[in-house]
Motif scaffolding. Sequence first.
Motif, short mmCIF file in Angstrom:
data_model
loop_
_atom_site.label_atom_id
_atom_site.label_comp_id
_atom_site.label_asym_id
_atom_site.label_seq_id
_atom_site.Cartn_x
_atom_site.Cartn_y
_atom_site.Cartn_z
N GLY A 196 -18.63 26.35 1.44
CA GLY A 196 -19.50 26.54 0.28
C GLY A 196 -18.74 27.08 -0.91
N ALA A 197 -17.81 28.01 -0.68
CA ALA A 197 -17.01 28.57 -1.77
C ALA A 197 -16.14 27.50 -2.43
CB ALA A 197 -16.14 29.71 -1.24
N ILE A 198 -15.61 26.58 -1.61
CA ILE A 198 -14.81 25.49 -2.16
C ILE A 198 -15.66 24.62 -3.08
CG2 ILE A 198 -13.56 23.36 -1.60
CD1 ILE A 198 -12.70 24.74 1.04
N GLY A 199 -16.84 24.27 -2.60
CA GLY A 199 -17.74 23.44 -3.40
C GLY A 199 -18.20 24.13 -4.67
N ALA A 200 -18.51 25.42 -4.57
CA ALA A 200 -18.97 26.17 -5.75
C ALA A 200 -17.88 26.26 -6.80
CB ALA A 200 -19.41 27.57 -5.33
N SER A 201 -16.65 26.44 -6.38
CA SER A 201 -15.54 26.53 -7.33
C SER A 201 -15.31 25.20 -8.04
CB SER A 201 -14.26 26.95 -6.59
OG SER A 201 -14.43 28.21 -5.98
N LEU A 202 -15.34 24.10 -7.27
CA LEU A 202 -15.14 22.78 -7.87
C LEU A 202 -16.26 22.41 -8.83
CD1 LEU A 202 -13.94 20.77 -4.72
CD2 LEU A 202 -12.53 21.54 -6.63
N GLY A 203 -17.48 22.78 -8.46
CA GLY A 203 -18.64 22.35 -9.24
C GLY A 203 -19.13 23.34 -10.27
N ASN A 204 -18.41 24.45 -10.49
CA ASN A 204 -18.93 25.50 -11.38
C ASN A 204 -19.27 25.01 -12.79
OD1 ASN A 204 -19.30 28.59 -11.70
ND2 ASN A 204 -18.06 28.04 -13.46
N PRO A 205 -18.41 24.23 -13.47
CA PRO A 205 -18.78 23.78 -14.82
C PRO A 205 -20.08 22.98 -14.83
CG PRO A 205 -16.45 23.42 -14.42
CD PRO A 205 -17.05 23.79 -13.11
N LEU A 206 -20.32 22.21 -13.79
CA LEU A 206 -21.52 21.39 -13.72
C LEU A 206 -22.76 22.24 -13.48
CD1 LEU A 206 -19.95 18.56 -11.58
CD2 LEU A 206 -20.66 18.36 -13.96
N PHE A 207 -22.63 23.26 -12.62
CA PHE A 207 -23.77 24.14 -12.37
C PHE A 207 -24.09 24.95 -13.62
CE2 PHE A 207 -26.23 25.79 -8.68
CZ PHE A 207 -27.02 26.69 -9.37
N LEU A 208 -23.05 25.35 -14.34
CA LEU A 208 -23.22 26.11 -15.58
C LEU A 208 -24.07 25.33 -16.59
CD1 LEU A 208 -22.40 28.41 -17.60
CD2 LEU A 208 -20.40 27.00 -18.14
N ILE A 209 -23.69 24.08 -16.86
CA ILE A 209 -24.44 23.32 -17.85
C ILE A 209 -25.81 22.90 -17.32
CG2 ILE A 209 -22.34 22.52 -18.98
CD1 ILE A 209 -22.78 19.77 -17.70
N LYS A 210 -25.91 22.70 -16.01
CA LYS A 210 -27.21 22.37 -15.41
C LYS A 210 -28.20 23.50 -15.63
CE LYS A 210 -27.72 22.77 -10.96
NZ LYS A 210 -28.83 23.75 -10.82
N ALA A 211 -27.77 24.74 -15.36
CA ALA A 211 -28.65 25.90 -15.52
C ALA A 211 -29.08 26.06 -16.98
CB ALA A 211 -27.94 27.16 -15.03
N ARG A 212 -28.15 25.87 -17.90
CA ARG A 212 -28.48 26.03 -19.32
C ARG A 212 -29.42 24.93 -19.80
NH1 ARG A 212 -22.80 27.93 -22.29
NH2 ARG A 212 -22.64 29.97 -21.25
N MET A 213 -29.22 23.71 -19.31
CA MET A 213 -30.09 22.61 -19.70
C MET A 213 -31.48 22.78 -19.12
SD MET A 213 -27.34 19.46 -19.39
CE MET A 213 -28.35 18.17 -20.12
N GLN A 214 -31.57 23.31 -17.90
CA GLN A 214 -32.87 23.53 -17.27
C GLN A 214 -33.64 24.66 -17.96
OE1 GLN A 214 -31.55 24.12 -13.25
NE2 GLN A 214 -32.00 22.02 -12.66
N ALA A 215 -32.92 25.65 -18.47
CA ALA A 215 -33.56 26.78 -19.15
C ALA A 215 -34.08 26.40 -20.52
CB ALA A 215 -32.57 27.94 -19.27
#
Length: 327
Positions: A133-152
Amino acid sequence: MSAPSASSRPATPRPLSTAEGFVLGGIAACVAVTFSNPAEVAKTRLQLQGELVRGGGEKVYRNVFDVFAKTWRNEGLRGIQRGLPPAYAYQILLNGSRLGFYEPIRKATNRLVGMGPMEQNPVTSVFAGAASGAIGASLGNPLFLIKARMQAYSPALPVGTQHHYKSSWDALRTIYQREHLRGLVRGVDAAILRTSMGSSVQLPTYNWTKNQLVTKGILPADSILTYLASSSVSGMCVLVTMQPADTALTRVYNQPTIRLPNGRITGTLYKNPIDCLWKTVTTEGPLALYKGSTAHFLRIAPHTIITLTANDVIIGLYKRLRRGTVA
């Protein structure tokens, strides 16, 4: 009567490679996020509502169903599915890593401690889940960041800091131009904390439940009911474990930023996820960590069920295709 020759015996199926597991896991997760994304939009907005306001402040949304109704009425399908494109890309990286790397890490850890690679041990299973999970979170962090901001973001009923991006590419370009690489890895510590906590229990509880159902003769191994029951138990465990860290992640990602005199850009509300958890509890009370928990359940239950069920079904279909036994 002579024994059958080696050539007449059925060949032992080749196990999936890490790359195959990564791709198949990513496909399964994309199927799931199509259905779970609306609940994540609601969860994100509820987590940001009344941020660092004593007493919770004025409520824009009463509950998850109120979010659904108001978002649909004011923003339509686009609002309900905000952040879906980066969610697809993120799910490929996160769940591809989580599902693709879990077994290799678990087997390698088992060998390292002197156990058989196929042996199911709670400690090595939890470690493998957290590490993948940590590997996936590190690789995908920029995508999760913009996803959260777009959803908000909501042009009609905004809560929390608002970040308006035209598209995923516009979000990545805007953040990089303003903050460079540091902006794209913002909150990665919170992402690793959240995902490690969730991943540490997701696959171990799924596999344990599935094993119990099969070995005790309650359900057959290849039954859809087995997949659904195992996924349901896993989803509940993930929800209980991950919710506080998930709230911290949403707030760390979405917080406003300022440029310091030395040129460094930093968040104005939180230094790190632990600081976020502390400020949230001391200002809003401990229950604030569970804001949006109903929406989180409505997201994580179907998402976990569909991801893990689809993963098993897709792997089974892929193996049959590889053997040439699909009609």
